[in-house]
Design a protein around this motif. Structure first.
Motif, PDB file in Angstrom:
ATOM      1  N   UNK A 217       0.832  -1.201   0.000  1.00  0.00           N
ATOM      2  CA  UNK A 217       0.000   0.000   0.000  1.00  0.00           C
ATOM      3  C   UNK A 217       0.867   1.251   0.000  1.00  0.00           C
ATOM      4  N   UNK A 218       0.272   2.339  -0.425  1.00  0.00           N
ATOM      5  CA  UNK A 218       0.950   3.636  -0.398  1.00  0.00           C
ATOM      6  C   UNK A 218       0.266   4.535   0.626  1.00  0.00           C
ATOM      7  N   UNK A 219       1.034   5.051   1.566  1.00  0.00           N
ATOM      8  CA  UNK A 219       0.498   6.033   2.512  1.00  0.00           C
ATOM      9  C   UNK A 219       0.644   7.387   1.837  1.00  0.00           C
ATOM     10  N   UNK A 220      -0.480   7.925   1.347  1.00  0.00           N
ATOM     11  CA  UNK A 220      -0.424   9.113   0.497  1.00  0.00           C
ATOM     12  C   UNK A 220      -0.141  10.390   1.286  1.00  0.00           C
ATOM     13  N   UNK A 221      -0.536  10.419   2.561  1.00  0.00           N
ATOM     14  CA  UNK A 221      -0.261  11.565   3.423  1.00  0.00           C
ATOM     15  C   UNK A 221      -0.562  11.178   4.860  1.00  0.00           C
ATOM     16  N   UNK A 222       0.054  11.905   5.791  1.00  0.00           N
ATOM     17  CA  UNK A 222      -0.240  11.711   7.220  1.00  0.00           C
ATOM     18  C   UNK A 222      -0.488  13.073   7.835  1.00  0.00           C
ATOM     19  N   UNK A 223      -1.652  13.206   8.479  1.00  0.00           N
ATOM     20  CA  UNK A 223      -2.072  14.469   9.058  1.00  0.00           C
ATOM     21  C   UNK A 223      -2.384  14.279  10.541  1.00  0.00           C
ATOM     22  N   UNK A 224      -2.345  15.376  11.289  1.00  0.00           N
ATOM     23  CA  UNK A 224      -2.653  15.336  12.718  1.00  0.00           C
ATOM     24  C   UNK A 224      -3.741  16.361  13.022  1.00  0.00           C
ATOM     25  N   UNK A 225      -4.680  15.979  13.877  1.00  0.00           N
ATOM     26  CA  UNK A 225      -5.746  16.880  14.294  1.00  0.00           C
ATOM     27  C   UNK A 225      -5.585  17.230  15.761  1.00  0.00           C
ATOM     28  N   UNK A 226      -6.275  18.267  16.173  1.00  0.00           N
ATOM     29  CA  UNK A 226      -6.395  18.582  17.596  1.00  0.00           C
ATOM     30  C   UNK A 226      -7.331  17.563  18.212  1.00  0.00           C
ATOM     31  N   UNK A 227      -6.933  16.992  19.338  1.00  0.00           N
ATOM     32  CA  UNK A 227      -7.735  15.957  19.972  1.00  0.00           C
ATOM     33  C   UNK A 227      -9.109  16.410  20.410  1.00  0.00           C
ATOM     34  N   UNK A 228      -9.352  17.711  20.482  1.00  0.00           N
ATOM     35  CA  UNK A 228     -10.664  18.229  20.876  1.00  0.00           C
ATOM     36  C   UNK A 228     -11.440  18.807  19.693  1.00  0.00           C
ATOM     37  N   UNK A 229     -10.938  18.629  18.484  1.00  0.00           N
ATOM     38  CA  UNK A 229     -11.551  19.233  17.309  1.00  0.00           C
ATOM     39  C   UNK A 229     -12.890  18.588  16.973  1.00  0.00           C
ATOM     40  N   UNK A 230     -13.768  19.392  16.382  1.00  0.00           N
ATOM     41  CA  UNK A 230     -15.051  18.898  15.868  1.00  0.00           C
ATOM     42  C   UNK A 230     -15.247  19.294  14.407  1.00  0.00           C
ATOM     43  N   UNK A 231     -14.504  20.288  13.963  1.00  0.00           N
ATOM     44  CA  UNK A 231     -14.553  20.729  12.569  1.00  0.00           C
ATOM     45  C   UNK A 231     -13.241  20.319  11.900  1.00  0.00           C
ATOM     46  N   UNK A 232     -13.356  19.445  10.881  1.00  0.00           N
ATOM     47  CA  UNK A 232     -12.165  18.879  10.264  1.00  0.00           C
ATOM     48  C   UNK A 232     -11.932  19.393   8.841  1.00  0.00           C
ATOM     49  N   UNK A 233     -12.451  20.580   8.566  1.00  0.00           N
ATOM     50  CA  UNK A 233     -12.315  21.158   7.233  1.00  0.00           C
ATOM     51  C   UNK A 233     -10.861  21.243   6.795  1.00  0.00           C
ATOM     52  N   UNK A 234     -10.006  21.703   7.682  1.00  0.00           N
ATOM     53  CA  UNK A 234      -8.597  21.899   7.333  1.00  0.00           C
ATOM     54  C   UNK A 234      -7.925  20.587   6.954  1.00  0.00           C
ATOM     55  N   UNK A 235      -8.125  19.546   7.765  1.00  0.00           N
ATOM     56  CA  UNK A 235      -7.461  18.273   7.470  1.00  0.00           C
ATOM     57  C   UNK A 235      -8.076  17.631   6.230  1.00  0.00           C
ATOM     58  N   UNK A 236      -9.367  17.789   6.030  1.00  0.00           N
ATOM     59  CA  UNK A 236     -10.007  17.233   4.840  1.00  0.00           C
ATOM     60  C   UNK A 236      -9.489  17.915   3.580  1.00  0.00           C
ATOM     61  N   UNK A 237      -9.300  19.224   3.638  1.00  0.00           N
ATOM     62  CA  UNK A 237      -8.719  19.950   2.503  1.00  0.00           C
ATOM     63  C   UNK A 237      -7.309  19.439   2.189  1.00  0.00           C
ATOM     64  N   UNK A 238      -6.595  19.033   3.234  1.00  0.00           N
ATOM     65  CA  UNK A 238      -5.248  18.500   3.033  1.00  0.00           C
ATOM     66  C   UNK A 238      -5.277  17.102   2.414  1.00  0.00           C
ATOM     67  N   UNK A 239      -6.336  16.338   2.687  1.00  0.00           N
ATOM     68  CA  UNK A 239      -6.444  14.977   2.172  1.00  0.00           C
ATOM     69  C   UNK A 239      -6.947  14.926   0.733  1.00  0.00           C
TER      70      UNK A 239
END
Length: 407
Positions: A217-239
């Motif tokens: 498999x290819x790991x296309x990207x690895x991102x980190x979120x804030x553990x208390x986040x509820x809005x994931x727009x930023x990480x989704x835009x990165x994916x």
């Protein structure tokens, strides 16, 4: 199912009612069962778990299962001359609160051992406090390898704390088990990794990544979120530019479920997969979608013949919380403490000076538990390496593969 030694104690109590009774004991109860001799006093089985907050239901399941084991031990006169009491302390999934709970229990008179903790990041704070006092800790839910074998566990494993044991298996097995299923069975080969940055999530993602890449498999990207986040727009835009077939999430269900929902809304409809941290019914109602996946330690409770006695007894108690992913492991952890305590004390009297002997007894422990055979390796890790993959189908978690991970 308790250890065979404890079963023998139960049978003996049933055949020889008077054997648990000493002169001056209370009268038999309404079921004509003679009361146990508790003339030597009370011993405490501590619990450290999140009894409040997002993981409160799972934490209460751990506390309930421990209380059940304690109640059964008292009914069977398991520890000669003593009455056992469970003392749960809330860590709120917070390492600082966990440290406070451990300090409180460490100073509690007649503390025998602690069923602790759910979160690996909390345990990292709890371990040195309990170990410095020589207090036995048996976790039903910690899966981070470093807790038992150190940060360099892959290349130079060294046992960190002699007092620490766990009844569940570890992330270095759980991550690869997930990767095998996602890459080989589902043929998802372009995978994005998202983590919450905590010890559990990072370790799980690391072990998943290594195995997935080995499988092609290819790991296309690895991102980190804030553990208390509820809005994931930023990480989704990165994916989105990477168009992953699937997302592997290292973390807990309160973030994984809305992440899955928001990914789907953004057009990334592939499965979200995680570890035992997302295997919870609340994941289903908080945004988790059809086809999402989770691994969890052990086999499904309903499929284990060894777990049926425990499940029936738990239900009979009428606890408002379900058994959850860790209830059976907590029950086994509590029974490890209780049975080893009975062996260590024998017909003598408990003293803190016995703590070293108690830890040694646990190291040699072998028994039949609700989760199957219970025993520990040289690092205090469970020798039970059974894992299960669950998939969301028709709004429910359904077991799709159970087995023992073999590298």
């Amino acid at each position: 199912m308790p250890d065979l030694r404890r079963l023998a104690a139960v049978l003996a109590a049933a055949l020889l009612l008077g054997s648990c009774t000493s002169e001056g004991d209370d009268a038999p109860d309404g079921n004509d069962r003679a009361a146990c001799d508790t003339s030597k006093g009370t011993l405490i089985v501590g619990v450290i778990a999140p009894l409040s907050g997002e993981l409160g239901e799972q934490g209460k399941g751990i506390a309930n299962a421990t209380s059940l084991a304690v109640d059964q031990a008292n009914e069977s006169c398991a520890v000669d001359g003593y009455r056992l009491v469970a003392q749960p302390e809330d860590d709120g999934m917070n390492p600082d609160l966990g440290a406070q709970a451990a300090t409180k229990l460490a100073s509690t008179e007649n503390l025998a051992g602690v069923v602790s903790t759910l979160n690996s990041s909390v345990s990292a704070r709890v371990q040195p406090i309990l170990d410095s006092a020589g207090i036995l800790q048996v976790s039903p839910a910690n899966t981070a390898d470093s807790l038992s074998r150190g940060e360099n566990f892959r290349t130079d494993p060294k046992r960190r704390f002699e007092t620490y044991f766990r009844t569940c298996t570890v992330d270095s097995l759980q991550g690869p088990f997930a990767a095998n299923y996602l890459v080989e069975k589902l043929e998802e080969t372009r995978i994005a990794i998202v983590t919450d940055g905590l010890k559990y999530g990072e370790g799980l993602a690391d072990s998943f990544t290594e195995r997935a890449e080995e499988k092609g498999a290819t790991i296309v990207t690895r991102q980190r979120i804030d553990g208390n986040a509820t809005d994931f727009t930023k990480v989704i835009d990165a994916l989105k530019p990477f168009e992953p077939d699937a997302v592997y999430f290292g973390g807990q269900f309160p973030q994984a479920a809305p992440l899955s929902e928001q990914l789907a809304a953004a057009g990334l409809t592939g499965p979200v997969m995680g570890g035992d941290g997302i295997y919870h019914d609340a994941y289903l109602s908080a945004g988790g979608k059809e086809g999402d996946l989770a691994t969890s330690v052990g086999a499904p409770t309903e499929d284990l013949e060894s777990a049926q006695e425990f499940a029936s007894a738990y239900e009979a108690k009428g606890y408002p919380e379900g058994i959850g992913a860790y209830g059976a492991f907590a029950y086994d952890a509590a029974n490890v403490i209780i049975d080893s305590l009975a062996t260590t004390i024998g017909d003598g009297e408990w003293s803190p000076s016995m703590r070293e002997d108690l830890v040694a007894t646990v190291g040699e422990y072998e028994g039949d538990g609700a989760t199957g055979k219970v025993a520990f390796d040289e690092y205090g890790d469970s020798t039970n390496h059974v894992l299960t993959v669950y998939e969301v189908r028709d709004g429910k978690w359904v077991a799709v593969e159970t087995g023992e991970y073999i590298d």
